[in-house]
Structures are given as structure tokens and as C-alpha cells.
Write an enzyme that holds these catalytic residues in place. Structure first.
Site, PDB file in Angstrom:
ATOM      1  N   GLU A   1      11.956  -0.745   0.735  1.00  0.00           N
ATOM      2  CA  GLU A   1      12.876  -1.855   0.478  1.00  0.00           C
ATOM      3  C   GLU A   1      14.245  -1.580   1.075  1.00  0.00           C
ATOM      4  O   GLU A   1      14.495  -0.499   1.633  1.00  0.00           O
ATOM      5  CB  GLU A   1      12.953  -2.093  -1.039  1.00  0.00           C
ATOM      6  CG  GLU A   1      11.580  -2.501  -1.591  1.00  0.00           C
ATOM      7  CD  GLU A   1      11.581  -2.838  -3.063  1.00  0.00           C
ATOM      8  OE1 GLU A   1      12.565  -2.534  -3.760  1.00  0.00           O
ATOM      9  OE2 GLU A   1      10.571  -3.417  -3.512  1.00  0.00           O
TER      10      GLU A   1
ATOM     11  N   CYS B   1       6.367  -4.313   3.387  1.00  0.00           N
ATOM     12  CA  CYS B   1       5.223  -4.064   2.507  1.00  0.00           C
ATOM     13  C   CYS B   1       4.459  -2.810   2.949  1.00  0.00           C
ATOM     14  O   CYS B   1       4.489  -2.425   4.128  1.00  0.00           O
ATOM     15  CB  CYS B   1       4.264  -5.244   2.543  1.00  0.00           C
ATOM     16  SG  CYS B   1       4.865  -6.708   1.690  1.00  0.00           S
TER      17      CYS B   1
ATOM     18  N   CYS C   1       1.186 -10.313   4.801  1.00  0.00           N
ATOM     19  CA  CYS C   1       0.340  -9.157   5.136  1.00  0.00           C
ATOM     20  C   CYS C   1      -1.076  -9.599   5.497  1.00  0.00           C
ATOM     21  O   CYS C   1      -1.713  -9.005   6.375  1.00  0.00           O
ATOM     22  CB  CYS C   1       0.297  -8.167   3.978  1.00  0.00           C
ATOM     23  SG  CYS C   1       1.811  -7.198   3.847  1.00  0.00           S
TER      24      CYS C   1
ATOM     25  N   ASN D   1       5.590   0.726   0.634  1.00  0.00           N
ATOM     26  CA  ASN D   1       6.635  -0.289   0.782  1.00  0.00           C
ATOM     27  C   ASN D   1       7.998   0.393   0.852  1.00  0.00           C
ATOM     28  O   ASN D   1       8.248   1.409   0.198  1.00  0.00           O
ATOM     29  CB  ASN D   1       6.568  -1.374  -0.299  1.00  0.00           C
ATOM     30  CG  ASN D   1       6.630  -0.854  -1.722  1.00  0.00           C
ATOM     31  OD1 ASN D   1       6.161   0.245  -2.010  1.00  0.00           O
ATOM     32  ND2 ASN D   1       7.202  -1.639  -2.616  1.00  0.00           N
TER      33      ASN D   1
ATOM     34  N   GLU E   1       1.253  -2.447   3.297  1.00  0.00           N
ATOM     35  CA  GLU E   1       0.194  -2.753   4.261  1.00  0.00           C
ATOM     36  C   GLU E   1       0.757  -2.812   5.674  1.00  0.00           C
ATOM     37  O   GLU E   1       0.139  -2.341   6.631  1.00  0.00           O
ATOM     38  CB  GLU E   1      -0.470  -4.100   3.923  1.00  0.00           C
ATOM     39  CG  GLU E   1      -1.191  -4.124   2.582  1.00  0.00           C
ATOM     40  CD  GLU E   1      -0.306  -4.537   1.415  1.00  0.00           C
ATOM     41  OE1 GLU E   1       0.919  -4.285   1.469  1.00  0.00           O
ATOM     42  OE2 GLU E   1      -0.845  -5.101   0.455  1.00  0.00           O
TER      43      GLU E   1
ATOM     44  N   CYS F   1       0.081  -9.608   0.130  1.00  0.00           N
ATOM     45  CA  CYS F   1       0.811 -10.880   0.134  1.00  0.00           C
ATOM     46  C   CYS F   1       0.358 -11.725   1.319  1.00  0.00           C
ATOM     47  O   CYS F   1      -0.353 -11.257   2.212  1.00  0.00           O
ATOM     48  CB  CYS F   1       2.320 -10.627   0.180  1.00  0.00           C
ATOM     49  SG  CYS F   1       2.939 -10.172   1.814  1.00  0.00           S
TER      50      CYS F   1
HETATM   51  N1  THU Z   1       4.496  -5.341  -1.844  1.00  0.00           N
HETATM   52  C1  THU Z   1       3.708  -4.587  -1.035  1.00  0.00           C
HETATM   53  O1  THU Z   1       4.156  -3.594  -0.461  1.00  0.00           O
HETATM   54  N2  THU Z   1       2.424  -4.975  -0.863  1.00  0.00           N
HETATM   55  C2  THU Z   1       1.822  -5.986  -1.536  1.00  0.00           C
HETATM   56  O2  THU Z   1       0.643  -6.208  -1.373  1.00  0.00           O
HETATM   57  C3  THU Z   1       2.608  -6.809  -2.473  1.00  0.00           C
HETATM   58  C4  THU Z   1       4.063  -6.549  -2.511  1.00  0.00           C
HETATM   59  C5  THU Z   1       5.866  -4.878  -2.084  1.00  0.00           C
HETATM   60  C6  THU Z   1       6.958  -5.693  -1.480  1.00  0.00           C
HETATM   61  C7  THU Z   1       8.136  -5.329  -2.366  1.00  0.00           C
HETATM   62  O3  THU Z   1       8.701  -4.100  -1.911  1.00  0.00           O
HETATM   63  C8  THU Z   1       7.498  -5.073  -3.703  1.00  0.00           C
HETATM   64  O4  THU Z   1       6.121  -4.867  -3.462  1.00  0.00           O
HETATM   65  C9  THU Z   1       7.669  -6.204  -4.698  1.00  0.00           C
HETATM   66  O5  THU Z   1       7.283  -7.406  -4.152  1.00  0.00           O
END
Ligand code: THU
Length: 141
Positions: A56, A65, A101, A54, A67, A98
């Protein structure tokens, strides 16, 4: 009646190479805002592994994310489907993809296996279609 242990009823173990790639991506995650790191690694039918973390952003809504990062890497290499995906996090139970994804995974591999793991070794396993029942898809006209 005792409650079923979700980890006992999901005994699928991740492939070691895929797990290692997901752990490396996890370590490389850029998550200074949520402090919630995620690594993902998928395997294509020809045996290649593509990973993503991930990433940000100060403009929160622009975060990606793990994935989605892995799916971008797969497509950027000309691959269009995968058989297995490992999602690695520190969460307990292990974080699962999520909603957004799930739709993105479904686009490329509805039958793929998704294995969610954490540092404690807890494992949960699903198919993409199980994670996204009644998925949206465009019918070819
Ligand atoms: N996130 C992911 O990368 N994958 C997931 O399956 C759930 C959430 C990330 C998004 C964000 O950067 C952080 O986790 C918190 O939500």
C-alpha cells in the site's frame, strides 16, 4: 432443504509449496492503511513459483494487490503464463481476486486454477475464466 456448504463443494486443496509461498508473502505484506494483508503465489508450467504481497501507499490509489505483485514477479523473470495461483488472507470466506486483478490474471492464464485460502483452512477454488466471464480481450488483427 439445507444450503450447500461452499467449502464442502470446493474440495480442491492447495499444493503445500504454493501455500507456503503465499503464506510467506502474506506475512511480508505492507498494509498499514487497510490492515488487510494478502499473499499470492503462482506456479509456472516449468514448476517455478513466484509470489507477491499487497503493497500500500500513503497515496491510497497507488496500492498494489498481491496478485499483481506476483504477476509482475513472474513477468520480470521472463515467464508469461501460470497453471495455479494461491491467494492467502485472514478473511472468511477467503478473499478472492478483485475485479482489476481478474483482468490481469486473465491476460496470462485464463484456464489457470485460483485457490483462495485463509488461516482457518477454508478453501475456495475457481478457474480464472470462471471469475471473469465475458472477459475483455483484444483480437489479433
Ligand atoms: N487486496 C489484494 O491484495 N488482493 C485481493 O485479492 C483483494 C484486495 C489488497 C488491496 C489492499 O491493499 C487491501 O487488500 C485492502 O483492499
Amino acid at each position: 432443504m439445507t444450503q450447500a456448504d461452499p467449502f464442502q463443494s470446493n474440495p480442491v486443496q492447495p499444493d503445500p509449496a504454493l501455500l507456503a509461498a503465499a503464506r510467506t508473502a502474506f506475512a511480508n505484506a505492507y498494509a498499514p492503511y487497510s490492515h488487510f494483508k494478502v499473499g499470492a503465489a503462482l506456479r509456472t508450467p516449468d514448476g517455478q513459483i513466484f509470489a507477491g504481497a499487497n503493497v500500500e501507499n500513503a497515496s491510497y490509489g497507488l496500492g498494489r494487490c498481491a496478485e499483481q505483485s506476483a504477476i509482475q514477479a513472474m513477468n520480470s523473470a521472463g515467464q508469461r503464463t501460470f497453471t495455479d495461483l494461491v491467494v492467502y488472507s485472514d478473511a472468511s470466506p477467503p478473499a478472492s481476486p478483485c475485479g482489476a486483478c481478474r483482468q490481469i490474471l486473465f491476460e496470462f492464464a485464463p484456464e489457470a486454477r485460483v485457490i483462495c485460502v485463509n488461516a482457518a483452512g477454508e478453501v475456495l477454488s475457481y478457474s480464472v475464466a470462471e471469475l471473469l466471464p465475458h472477459a475483455f480481450k483484444l483480437e489479433e488483427g
